[in-house]
Enzyme design. Structure first.
Site, PDB file in Angstrom:
ATOM      1  N   ASP A 114      80.967  57.372  34.690  1.00 19.34           N
ATOM      2  CA  ASP A 114      80.455  56.348  33.768  1.00 19.34           C
ATOM      3  C   ASP A 114      78.927  56.335  33.776  1.00 19.34           C
ATOM      4  O   ASP A 114      78.297  56.074  34.808  1.00 19.34           O
ATOM      5  CB  ASP A 114      81.039  54.995  34.237  1.00 19.34           C
ATOM      6  CG  ASP A 114      80.883  53.910  33.197  1.00 19.34           C
ATOM      7  OD1 ASP A 114      80.186  54.121  32.197  1.00 19.34           O
ATOM      8  OD2 ASP A 114      81.467  52.828  33.420  1.00 19.34           O
ATOM      9  N   ASP A 123      82.900  49.030  25.355  1.00 21.51           N
ATOM     10  CA  ASP A 123      84.118  48.518  25.999  1.00 21.51           C
ATOM     11  C   ASP A 123      85.026  47.708  25.065  1.00 21.51           C
ATOM     12  O   ASP A 123      84.560  46.911  24.258  1.00 21.51           O
ATOM     13  CB  ASP A 123      83.746  47.606  27.176  1.00 21.51           C
ATOM     14  CG  ASP A 123      83.099  48.388  28.306  1.00 21.51           C
ATOM     15  OD1 ASP A 123      82.750  49.559  28.104  1.00 21.51           O
ATOM     16  OD2 ASP A 123      82.945  47.801  29.387  1.00 21.51           O
TER      17      ASP A 123
HETATM   18  C1  GLA Z   1      81.652  50.195  31.947  1.00 22.00           C
HETATM   19  C2  GLA Z   1      82.887  50.932  31.433  1.00 22.00           C
HETATM   20  C3  GLA Z   1      84.126  50.118  31.726  1.00 22.00           C
HETATM   21  C4  GLA Z   1      84.227  49.859  33.216  1.00 22.00           C
HETATM   22  C5  GLA Z   1      82.948  49.185  33.714  1.00 22.00           C
HETATM   23  C6  GLA Z   1      82.903  49.088  35.226  1.00 22.00           C
HETATM   24  O1  GLA Z   1      81.456  49.009  31.249  1.00 22.00           O
HETATM   25  O2  GLA Z   1      82.773  51.181  30.064  1.00 22.00           O
HETATM   26  O3  GLA Z   1      85.289  50.786  31.279  1.00 22.00           O
HETATM   27  O4  GLA Z   1      84.430  51.073  33.883  1.00 22.00           O
HETATM   28  O5  GLA Z   1      81.785  49.917  33.321  1.00 22.00           O
HETATM   29  O6  GLA Z   1      81.703  48.541  35.690  1.00 22.00           O
END
Ligand code: GLA
Length: 407
Positions: free
Chosen positions: A173, A233
């Site tokens: 990520d 997200d």
């Molecule tokens: C980002 C990702 C999410 C999750 C969070 C965790 O926002 O897009 O899917 O993994 O980080 O902190």
């Protein structure tokens, strides 16, 4: 909690020109699908994980329900549930730990889990003993999105550690990587971790998470990605889920066996949407050949939620071996028709009502290249509804969906 992501969205989607009519006409002639034929996809790196990604991944991830509260006990109970409630038999295999498992590095730079996790090898063994696979999470930056230790400067060590513990899947990520890299370096940064994973000798499914920046669908496969997030997200709200899902149109040429678009994890069962909205969520994700990663608390789930997650006929659409991502073929205001070509020559079709009241929605068979009589099966009702010529119409509730298979 620190959130290191920028709010900037990726540039508007643009893609190689593909005529939908060509796609569906070509189905009849049994021509191979669009994407590769048009040469839109960069060559995928050859990794063993490609075999594991022959169809979109299915499993569970801790983030959408547990977020940073997650513990090893939650992971174990998710594995217990999947192995015993029918989900494993339906194809759900990965049990994925998201952010917030990390502790500190030792003097040799090795990452250790925090107290909520303890022994990661024991946890991986536990999940494997149930016939399941286990996933882990990190960032190419110094910190993860929730502010935990990232892999920056420790890529080799971390990849080896994940392999030694027995992990099968890595979600990587971007988060704070924007503080140490230029966005032009994104592809090489992801490739660096991919190469480190390959050097471990353990097949590890590689999931890119950078919210679609830099049109990742154009280069994700070339850096070894088996999956790449195409959006920011998801949340457990119809408005957010539907904007993300229905926005995927146009990305279909970049998905295929070994490498998939990822419109984010499922929210089914988390309580923020009603039954029809979750039916829309699942139907759309199946047509999109999206990963089916449940994101609810599997240890306390209603039969209704389990029924949505384990609808075998719907899962068969998502997991179809032809590996086609569906697309929008008709739209009238809030009423949309989406279609996905399947390996047996039939076509999965979703009738979606994004409006505020129930409405009939019609599929014109000519839009999917079908002439004459066609058999229609309703996949949520689980029954053949008859043979029809020219078109098929069903009443679709507000925010709801009908998913049919046309043969
Ligand atoms: C980002 C990702 C999410 C999750 C969070 C965790 O926002 O897009 O899917 O993994 O980080 O902190």
């Amino acid at each position: 909690m620190a959130d290191f992501r920028t709010s900037a969205r990726s540039a508007p989607i643009s893609h190689c020109a593909t005529e939908i009519s060509e796609v569906f006409q070509s189905m009849k002639k049994k021509l191979v699908l669009i994407a590769t034929a048009l040469g839109c996809i960069l060559p995928a790196a050859a990794t063993d994980s490609k075999a594991a990604a022959a169809t979109p991944p299915m499993g569970w991830n801790s983030w959408n329900h547990f977020a940073c509260k997650v513990t090893a006990a939650d992971i174990r109970s998710a594995a217990d549930a999947i192995a015993s409630n029918g989900m494993k038999d339906a194809g759900y295999i990965y049990v994925n730990i998201d952010d917030c498992w990390q502790g500190v590095r030792d003097e040799k730079g090795r990452i250790h889990p925090n107290q909520k996790f303890g022994d990661m090898k024991a946890l991986a063994d536990y999940v494997h003993a149930k016939g399941l696979k286990i996933g882990i999470y990190s960032s190419p930056g110094p910190k993860t999105c929730a502010g935990y230790e990232g892999s920056y400067g420790h890529e080799e060590l971390d990849a080896q550690q994940y392999a030694d513990w027995g992990f099968d899947y890595l979600k990587y990520d971007w988060c704070s990587a924007e503080k140490v890299y230029q966005s032009s370096q994104m592809a090489e940064v992801y490739k660096k971790m991919h190469d480190a994973l390959v050097r471990t000798g353990r097949p590890i499914f590689f999931s890119l998470c950078q919210y679609g920046y830099g049109r990742v669908w154009r280069w994700g496969a070339s850096v070894g990605g088996n999956l790449w997030r195409t959006t920011e997200d998801i949340t457990d709200h119809y408005d957010r889920m539907s904007v993300i899902g229905f926005d995927q149109d146009g990305l279909e040429q970049f998905a295929g066996p070994g490498h998939w678009n990822d419109p984010d994890m499922l929210e089914v069962g988390n309580g923020g949407m009603n039954h029809n909205e979750y039916v829309t969520h699942m139907s759309l994700w199946a047509l999109l050949a999206a990963p089916l990663l449940a994101g609810n608390d599997l240890s306390s789930m209603t039969p209704e939620t389990l029924g949505i997650l384990t609808n075998r006929e719907l899962i068969a659409i998502d997991q179809d071996t032809k590996g086609v991502q569906g697309r929008r073929i008709a739209q009238e205001g809030p009423l949309e028709v989406w279609a996905k070509a399947l390996a047996d020559g039939s076509v999965a079709v979703g009738l979606f009502n994004r409006g505020e009241s129930a409405n009939p929605i019609t599929l014109s068979f000519k839009d999917i290249g079908v002439q004459g009589l066609a058999k229609v099966r309703d996949l949520w009702k689980g029954k053949d509804v008859g043979s029809f010529s020219e078109s098929y119409t069903e009443e679709v509730p507000r925010h709801g969906a009908v998913l049919i298979r046309v043969q």
